[in-house]
Design a protein around this motif. Structure first.
Motif, PDB file in Angstrom:
ATOM      1  N   ALA A 183      41.388  31.496  51.182  1.00 29.98           N
ATOM      2  CA  ALA A 183      41.350  32.924  51.489  1.00 29.98           C
ATOM      3  C   ALA A 183      40.053  33.550  50.979  1.00 29.98           C
ATOM      4  O   ALA A 183      39.466  34.419  51.634  1.00 29.98           O
ATOM      5  CB  ALA A 183      42.554  33.627  50.866  1.00 29.98           C
ATOM      6  N   LEU A 184      39.596  33.086  49.816  1.00 26.79           N
ATOM      7  CA  LEU A 184      38.338  33.587  49.268  1.00 26.79           C
ATOM      8  C   LEU A 184      37.174  33.285  50.208  1.00 26.79           C
ATOM      9  O   LEU A 184      36.331  34.150  50.475  1.00 26.79           O
ATOM     10  CB  LEU A 184      38.089  32.944  47.900  1.00 26.79           C
ATOM     11  CG  LEU A 184      36.836  33.365  47.137  1.00 26.79           C
ATOM     12  CD1 LEU A 184      36.851  34.858  46.840  1.00 26.79           C
ATOM     13  CD2 LEU A 184      36.717  32.565  45.857  1.00 26.79           C
ATOM     14  N   LEU A 185      37.153  32.066  50.746  1.00 28.54           N
ATOM     15  CA  LEU A 185      36.082  31.696  51.680  1.00 28.54           C
ATOM     16  C   LEU A 185      36.219  32.444  53.006  1.00 28.54           C
ATOM     17  O   LEU A 185      35.214  32.849  53.603  1.00 28.54           O
ATOM     18  CB  LEU A 185      36.096  30.191  51.925  1.00 28.54           C
ATOM     19  CG  LEU A 185      34.978  29.644  52.811  1.00 28.54           C
ATOM     20  CD1 LEU A 185      33.608  29.997  52.249  1.00 28.54           C
ATOM     21  CD2 LEU A 185      35.114  28.135  52.988  1.00 28.54           C
ATOM     22  N   VAL A 186      37.447  32.632  53.455  1.00 27.47           N
ATOM     23  CA  VAL A 186      37.667  33.383  54.697  1.00 27.47           C
ATOM     24  C   VAL A 186      37.124  34.801  54.562  1.00 27.47           C
ATOM     25  O   VAL A 186      36.453  35.317  55.470  1.00 27.47           O
ATOM     26  CB  VAL A 186      39.169  33.415  55.059  1.00 27.47           C
ATOM     27  CG1 VAL A 186      39.430  34.417  56.194  1.00 27.47           C
ATOM     28  CG2 VAL A 186      39.648  32.030  55.485  1.00 27.47           C
ATOM     29  N   ALA A 187      37.406  35.451  53.425  1.00 28.24           N
ATOM     30  CA  ALA A 187      36.909  36.814  53.204  1.00 28.24           C
ATOM     31  C   ALA A 187      35.390  36.838  53.165  1.00 28.24           C
ATOM     32  O   ALA A 187      34.753  37.742  53.731  1.00 28.24           O
ATOM     33  CB  ALA A 187      37.485  37.363  51.895  1.00 28.24           C
ATOM     34  N   ASN A 188      34.792  35.846  52.512  1.00 26.03           N
ATOM     35  CA  ASN A 188      33.332  35.765  52.442  1.00 26.03           C
ATOM     36  C   ASN A 188      32.726  35.611  53.832  1.00 26.03           C
ATOM     37  O   ASN A 188      31.760  36.298  54.201  1.00 26.03           O
ATOM     38  CB  ASN A 188      32.934  34.578  51.556  1.00 26.03           C
ATOM     39  CG  ASN A 188      31.429  34.432  51.419  1.00 26.03           C
ATOM     40  OD1 ASN A 188      30.782  35.141  50.666  1.00 26.03           O
ATOM     41  ND2 ASN A 188      30.857  33.500  52.165  1.00 26.03           N
ATOM     42  N   ASN A 189      33.296  34.703  54.628  1.00 27.88           N
ATOM     43  CA  ASN A 189      32.758  34.449  55.958  1.00 27.88           C
ATOM     44  C   ASN A 189      33.082  35.571  56.939  1.00 27.88           C
ATOM     45  O   ASN A 189      32.332  35.793  57.902  1.00 27.88           O
ATOM     46  CB  ASN A 189      33.285  33.115  56.493  1.00 27.88           C
ATOM     47  CG  ASN A 189      32.718  31.929  55.736  1.00 27.88           C
ATOM     48  OD1 ASN A 189      31.684  32.041  55.081  1.00 27.88           O
ATOM     49  ND2 ASN A 189      33.397  30.801  55.800  1.00 27.88           N
ATOM     50  N   LEU A 190      34.178  36.277  56.708  1.00 25.14           N
ATOM     51  CA  LEU A 190      34.502  37.457  57.516  1.00 25.14           C
ATOM     52  C   LEU A 190      33.417  38.514  57.351  1.00 25.14           C
ATOM     53  O   LEU A 190      32.956  39.109  58.329  1.00 25.14           O
ATOM     54  CB  LEU A 190      35.863  38.015  57.101  1.00 25.14           C
ATOM     55  CG  LEU A 190      36.296  39.338  57.743  1.00 25.14           C
ATOM     56  CD1 LEU A 190      36.469  39.197  59.252  1.00 25.14           C
ATOM     57  CD2 LEU A 190      37.611  39.833  57.098  1.00 25.14           C
ATOM     58  N   ARG A 191      33.001  38.720  56.117  1.00 23.84           N
ATOM     59  CA  ARG A 191      31.928  39.682  55.835  1.00 23.84           C
ATOM     60  C   ARG A 191      30.627  39.285  56.526  1.00 23.84           C
ATOM     61  O   ARG A 191      29.871  40.133  56.998  1.00 23.84           O
ATOM     62  CB  ARG A 191      31.707  39.760  54.321  1.00 23.84           C
ATOM     63  CG  ARG A 191      30.603  40.712  53.875  1.00 23.84           C
ATOM     64  CD  ARG A 191      30.135  40.368  52.481  1.00 23.84           C
ATOM     65  NE  ARG A 191      29.559  39.030  52.435  1.00 23.84           N
ATOM     66  CZ  ARG A 191      29.430  38.305  51.315  1.00 23.84           C
ATOM     67  NH1 ARG A 191      29.863  38.778  50.177  1.00 23.84           N
ATOM     68  NH2 ARG A 191      28.869  37.109  51.376  1.00 23.84           N
ATOM     69  N   ASP A 192      30.367  37.975  56.590  1.00 25.69           N
ATOM     70  CA  ASP A 192      29.078  37.487  57.089  1.00 25.69           C
ATOM     71  C   ASP A 192      29.067  37.155  58.578  1.00 25.69           C
ATOM     72  O   ASP A 192      28.082  36.584  59.065  1.00 25.69           O
ATOM     73  CB  ASP A 192      28.667  36.233  56.301  1.00 25.69           C
ATOM     74  CG  ASP A 192      28.339  36.542  54.850  1.00 25.69           C
ATOM     75  OD1 ASP A 192      28.085  37.722  54.539  1.00 25.69           O
ATOM     76  OD2 ASP A 192      28.341  35.609  54.027  1.00 25.69           O
TER      77      ASP A 192
END
Length: 290
Positions: A183-192
Protein backbone atom coordinates in the motif's frame (compact mmCIF):
# COMPACT_ATOMS: atom_id res chain seq x y z
CA UNK A 1 28.73 17.73 -2.33
CA UNK A 2 25.57 16.66 -0.53
CA UNK A 3 25.29 17.61 3.13
CA UNK A 4 24.79 14.95 5.84
CA UNK A 5 21.17 16.08 6.16
CA UNK A 6 20.65 15.55 2.41
CA UNK A 7 22.20 12.08 2.59
CA UNK A 8 19.82 11.23 5.42
CA UNK A 9 16.87 12.54 3.41
CA UNK A 10 18.12 10.61 0.39
CA UNK A 11 18.03 7.43 2.49
CA UNK A 12 14.24 7.98 2.67
CA UNK A 13 13.73 7.55 6.44
CA UNK A 14 9.94 7.48 5.93
CA UNK A 15 10.35 4.07 4.29
CA UNK A 16 12.26 2.53 7.20
CA UNK A 17 9.11 1.27 8.97
CA UNK A 18 8.86 -1.14 6.02
CA UNK A 19 12.15 -2.65 7.23
CA UNK A 20 11.46 -2.54 10.97
CA UNK A 21 7.86 -3.80 10.91
CA UNK A 22 8.47 -7.28 9.43
CA UNK A 23 11.27 -7.96 11.92
CA UNK A 24 8.98 -6.98 14.79
CA UNK A 25 6.20 -9.26 13.60
CA UNK A 26 8.59 -12.11 12.82
CA UNK A 27 10.10 -11.80 16.28
CA UNK A 28 6.65 -11.72 17.89
CA UNK A 29 5.77 -14.91 15.98
CA UNK A 30 9.01 -16.51 17.22
CA UNK A 31 8.10 -15.56 20.79
CA UNK A 32 4.66 -17.10 20.25
CA UNK A 33 6.52 -20.34 19.49
CA UNK A 34 8.76 -19.83 22.53
CA UNK A 35 11.73 -19.36 20.22
CA UNK A 36 12.70 -15.70 20.77
CA UNK A 37 16.47 -15.08 20.46
CA UNK A 38 17.26 -11.42 21.03
CA UNK A 39 20.61 -11.23 19.23
CA UNK A 40 19.25 -12.98 16.15
CA UNK A 41 16.38 -10.50 16.13
CA UNK A 42 18.90 -7.63 16.21
CA UNK A 43 20.89 -9.17 13.37
CA UNK A 44 17.72 -9.56 11.32
CA UNK A 45 16.87 -5.91 12.02
CA UNK A 46 20.32 -4.83 10.85
CA UNK A 47 19.95 -6.82 7.64
CA UNK A 48 16.52 -5.32 6.96
CA UNK A 49 17.57 -1.72 7.65
CA UNK A 50 20.75 -1.79 5.56
CA UNK A 51 18.99 -3.52 2.66
CA UNK A 52 16.18 -0.95 2.80
CA UNK A 53 18.58 2.01 2.81
CA UNK A 54 20.67 0.33 0.12
CA UNK A 55 17.71 -0.18 -2.18
CA UNK A 56 16.64 3.43 -1.59
CA UNK A 57 20.04 4.72 -2.72
CA UNK A 58 20.04 2.24 -5.60
CA UNK A 59 16.65 3.54 -6.76
CA UNK A 60 17.89 7.12 -6.41
CA UNK A 61 20.89 6.28 -8.61
CA UNK A 62 19.01 4.29 -11.26
CA UNK A 63 16.06 6.68 -11.54
CA UNK A 64 18.42 9.65 -11.50
CA UNK A 65 20.57 8.54 -14.42
CA UNK A 66 17.41 7.77 -16.43
CA UNK A 67 16.00 11.24 -15.75
CA UNK A 68 12.92 9.83 -14.02
CA UNK A 69 13.34 12.07 -10.95
CA UNK A 70 14.04 15.39 -12.68
CA UNK A 71 10.50 16.77 -12.41
CA UNK A 72 9.05 14.60 -9.65
CA UNK A 73 6.85 15.75 -6.77
CA UNK A 74 8.07 14.64 -3.39
CA UNK A 75 11.11 14.41 -1.10
CA UNK A 76 14.67 15.08 -2.25
CA UNK A 77 16.38 12.72 -4.67
CA UNK A 78 20.16 13.04 -4.61
CA UNK A 79 20.97 12.36 -8.26
CA UNK A 80 17.82 13.91 -9.70
CA UNK A 81 18.41 17.12 -7.73
CA UNK A 82 22.12 17.05 -8.65
CA UNK A 83 23.27 17.47 -5.05
CA UNK A 84 25.33 14.26 -5.33
CA UNK A 85 26.98 12.55 -8.28
CA UNK A 86 25.62 9.25 -9.61
CA UNK A 87 28.90 7.57 -8.65
CA UNK A 88 28.63 8.72 -5.04
CA UNK A 89 25.07 7.49 -4.71
CA UNK A 90 25.89 4.18 -6.38
CA UNK A 91 28.78 3.69 -3.94
CA UNK A 92 26.48 4.43 -1.01
CA UNK A 93 23.99 1.87 -2.32
CA UNK A 94 26.64 -0.84 -2.68
CA UNK A 95 28.08 -0.04 0.75
CA UNK A 96 24.72 -0.42 2.50
CA UNK A 97 23.79 -3.53 0.53
CA UNK A 98 27.22 -4.97 1.36
CA UNK A 99 26.80 -4.37 5.09
CA UNK A 100 23.38 -5.98 4.94
CA UNK A 101 24.89 -8.97 3.12
CA UNK A 102 27.63 -9.41 5.75
CA UNK A 103 25.09 -9.31 8.58
CA UNK A 104 22.98 -11.80 6.63
CA UNK A 105 25.99 -14.14 6.32
CA UNK A 106 26.44 -14.05 10.08
CA UNK A 107 22.76 -14.87 10.54
CA UNK A 108 22.99 -17.75 8.07
CA UNK A 109 26.00 -19.14 9.91
CA UNK A 110 23.92 -19.33 13.07
CA UNK A 111 20.92 -20.90 11.39
CA UNK A 112 20.72 -22.61 7.97
CA UNK A 113 23.02 -22.02 5.01
CA UNK A 114 20.20 -22.51 2.52
CA UNK A 115 19.08 -19.04 3.60
CA UNK A 116 22.00 -17.76 1.48
CA UNK A 117 19.82 -18.33 -1.59
CA UNK A 118 17.10 -16.17 -0.04
CA UNK A 119 19.66 -13.48 0.73
CA UNK A 120 21.06 -13.56 -2.79
CA UNK A 121 17.54 -13.21 -4.22
CA UNK A 122 16.91 -10.25 -1.90
CA UNK A 123 20.08 -8.49 -3.06
CA UNK A 124 19.20 -9.09 -6.70
CA UNK A 125 15.68 -7.82 -6.09
CA UNK A 126 17.07 -4.69 -4.42
CA UNK A 127 19.30 -3.77 -7.35
CA UNK A 128 17.15 -4.76 -10.31
CA UNK A 129 14.03 -2.99 -9.00
CA UNK A 130 15.12 0.09 -10.94
CA UNK A 131 18.62 -1.01 -11.99
CA UNK A 132 19.86 -2.89 -15.03
CA UNK A 133 18.63 -2.74 -18.61
CA UNK A 134 15.14 -4.06 -17.84
CA UNK A 135 14.19 -3.02 -14.28
CA UNK A 136 11.12 -4.86 -13.05
CA UNK A 137 9.94 -1.76 -11.17
CA UNK A 138 9.29 -0.26 -14.61
CA UNK A 139 7.18 -3.27 -15.57
CA UNK A 140 4.46 -3.04 -12.91
CA UNK A 141 6.13 -5.69 -10.72
CA UNK A 142 7.29 -3.47 -7.87
CA UNK A 143 4.37 -4.32 -5.60
CA UNK A 144 4.91 -8.05 -6.16
CA UNK A 145 8.54 -7.72 -5.06
CA UNK A 146 7.65 -5.59 -2.03
CA UNK A 147 5.06 -8.12 -0.91
CA UNK A 148 7.53 -10.96 -1.35
CA UNK A 149 10.65 -9.42 0.21
CA UNK A 150 9.20 -6.99 2.78
CA UNK A 151 6.36 -9.29 3.72
CA UNK A 152 6.85 -13.02 3.30
CA UNK A 153 10.65 -13.23 3.25
CA UNK A 154 11.34 -10.71 5.99
CA UNK A 155 8.68 -11.89 8.46
CA UNK A 156 9.00 -15.63 7.92
CA UNK A 157 12.79 -15.44 7.71
CA UNK A 158 12.96 -13.57 11.03
CA UNK A 159 10.70 -16.14 12.66
CA UNK A 160 12.56 -19.13 11.26
CA UNK A 161 16.10 -18.06 12.19
CA UNK A 162 14.95 -17.70 15.79
CA UNK A 163 12.38 -20.45 16.34
CA UNK A 164 13.53 -22.81 13.53
CA UNK A 165 9.88 -23.50 12.76
CA UNK A 166 6.85 -21.61 11.46
CA UNK A 167 3.22 -21.23 12.49
CA UNK A 168 0.21 -20.00 10.55
CA UNK A 169 0.17 -16.82 12.66
CA UNK A 170 3.57 -15.95 11.21
CA UNK A 171 2.19 -16.46 7.70
CA UNK A 172 -0.83 -14.28 8.48
CA UNK A 173 1.47 -11.60 9.88
CA UNK A 174 3.73 -11.82 6.83
CA UNK A 175 0.80 -11.34 4.44
CA UNK A 176 -0.53 -8.44 6.53
CA UNK A 177 2.81 -6.62 6.68
CA UNK A 178 3.42 -7.28 2.99
CA UNK A 179 0.01 -5.79 2.21
CA UNK A 180 0.69 -2.56 4.08
CA UNK A 181 4.15 -2.30 2.51
CA UNK A 182 2.50 -2.71 -0.90
CA UNK A 183 0.00 0.00 0.00
CA UNK A 184 2.91 2.33 0.75
CA UNK A 185 4.33 1.75 -2.73
CA UNK A 186 0.90 2.10 -4.34
CA UNK A 187 0.45 5.51 -2.68
CA UNK A 188 3.93 6.59 -3.80
CA UNK A 189 3.32 5.52 -7.39
CA UNK A 190 -0.19 7.01 -7.39
CA UNK A 191 1.37 10.39 -6.60
CA UNK A 192 3.92 9.96 -9.39
CA UNK A 193 1.56 8.81 -12.17
CA UNK A 194 1.87 12.06 -14.22
CA UNK A 195 5.67 12.16 -14.21
CA UNK A 196 6.05 8.38 -14.58
CA UNK A 197 3.88 8.40 -17.69
CA UNK A 198 6.05 11.10 -19.24
CA UNK A 199 9.32 9.29 -18.48
CA UNK A 200 8.02 5.85 -19.48
CA UNK A 201 8.12 4.33 -16.00
CA UNK A 202 5.32 1.73 -16.20
CA UNK A 203 4.38 1.19 -12.56
CA UNK A 204 1.32 -0.73 -11.43
CA UNK A 205 -0.38 2.61 -10.72
CA UNK A 206 0.23 3.69 -14.32
CA UNK A 207 -1.21 0.40 -15.59
CA UNK A 208 -4.27 0.43 -13.32
CA UNK A 209 -4.95 4.14 -13.44
CA UNK A 210 -5.64 6.46 -10.51
CA UNK A 211 -9.14 5.22 -9.65
CA UNK A 212 -8.23 1.53 -9.42
CA UNK A 213 -4.99 2.33 -7.62
CA UNK A 214 -6.99 4.11 -4.93
CA UNK A 215 -9.23 1.06 -4.59
CA UNK A 216 -6.20 -1.23 -4.39
CA UNK A 217 -4.69 0.88 -1.63
CA UNK A 218 -7.86 0.67 0.44
CA UNK A 219 -8.14 -3.09 -0.13
CA UNK A 220 -4.56 -3.72 0.98
CA UNK A 221 -5.01 -1.77 4.20
CA UNK A 222 -8.31 -3.54 4.89
CA UNK A 223 -6.72 -6.96 4.32
CA UNK A 224 -4.10 -6.33 7.00
CA UNK A 225 -6.71 -5.62 9.65
CA UNK A 226 -8.84 -8.58 8.59
CA UNK A 227 -5.80 -10.80 9.10
CA UNK A 228 -5.25 -9.31 12.57
CA UNK A 229 -8.80 -10.34 13.47
CA UNK A 230 -8.14 -13.81 12.03
CA UNK A 231 -4.99 -14.16 14.13
CA UNK A 232 -7.17 -13.67 17.21
CA UNK A 233 -8.24 -17.29 16.67
CA UNK A 234 -4.76 -18.24 17.87
CA UNK A 235 -4.60 -15.63 20.61
CA UNK A 236 -6.98 -12.74 21.35
CA UNK A 237 -3.90 -10.65 22.12
CA UNK A 238 -3.37 -10.35 18.36
CA UNK A 239 -6.18 -7.79 18.36
CA UNK A 240 -3.64 -5.31 19.75
CA UNK A 241 -2.74 -4.74 16.09
CA UNK A 242 -6.03 -2.86 15.78
CA UNK A 243 -4.49 0.08 17.63
CA UNK A 244 -3.25 1.10 14.18
CA UNK A 245 -6.76 1.11 12.71
CA UNK A 246 -7.41 4.88 13.17
CA UNK A 247 -4.14 5.65 11.38
CA UNK A 248 -5.02 3.31 8.53
CA UNK A 249 -8.52 4.73 8.18
CA UNK A 250 -7.15 8.28 8.08
CA UNK A 251 -4.71 7.40 5.29
CA UNK A 252 -7.40 5.57 3.29
CA UNK A 253 -9.71 8.56 3.51
CA UNK A 254 -7.08 10.83 1.97
CA UNK A 255 -6.33 8.38 -0.84
CA UNK A 256 -9.95 7.72 -1.80
CA UNK A 257 -10.76 11.45 -1.66
CA UNK A 258 -9.05 11.90 -5.06
CA UNK A 259 -6.04 13.68 -3.52
CA UNK A 260 -3.22 14.19 -6.03
CA UNK A 261 0.41 15.34 -6.12
CA UNK A 262 1.71 16.96 -2.92
CA UNK A 263 -1.57 16.14 -1.11
CA UNK A 264 -0.52 12.47 -1.19
CA UNK A 265 2.87 13.03 0.43
CA UNK A 266 1.45 12.86 4.02
CA UNK A 267 -0.11 9.51 3.08
CA UNK A 268 3.37 8.02 2.76
CA UNK A 269 4.19 9.02 6.33
CA UNK A 270 0.74 7.91 7.51
CA UNK A 271 1.03 4.51 5.83
CA UNK A 272 4.51 3.96 7.23
CA UNK A 273 3.26 4.87 10.70
CA UNK A 274 0.28 2.56 10.26
CA UNK A 275 2.61 -0.31 9.39
CA UNK A 276 4.93 0.35 12.32
CA UNK A 277 2.15 0.69 14.94
CA UNK A 278 0.37 -2.36 13.49
CA UNK A 279 3.59 -4.36 13.74
CA UNK A 280 4.22 -3.29 17.33
CA UNK A 281 0.68 -4.22 18.35
CA UNK A 282 0.75 -7.58 16.58
CA UNK A 283 4.26 -8.46 17.81
CA UNK A 284 3.36 -7.70 21.42
CA UNK A 285 0.07 -9.59 21.04
CA UNK A 286 1.75 -12.70 19.64
CA UNK A 287 4.44 -12.60 22.32
CA UNK A 288 1.83 -12.33 25.07
CA UNK A 289 -0.23 -15.07 23.45
CA UNK A 290 2.75 -17.39 23.42
Amino acid sequence: MATPAQWIEGARPRTLPAAIAPVLVGTGAAAFLDGFVWWKALLALGVALFLQIGVNYANDYSDGIRGTDENRVGPLRLVGSKVASPGQVKAAAFTCLGIGAVLGLVLCATSNWWLLAVGAASLAGAWFYTGGKKPYGYRALGEVAVFLFFGLVAVLGTTFVQAEELHWTAVAGAVAIGSIACALLVANNLRDIPTDMVTGKRTLAVVLGAARSRQLYAALIALAFILAALSALATPWALLALIALPLGVKAVRVVVSDAVGPALIPVLKGTGLTELVYAIGLAVGLALGG
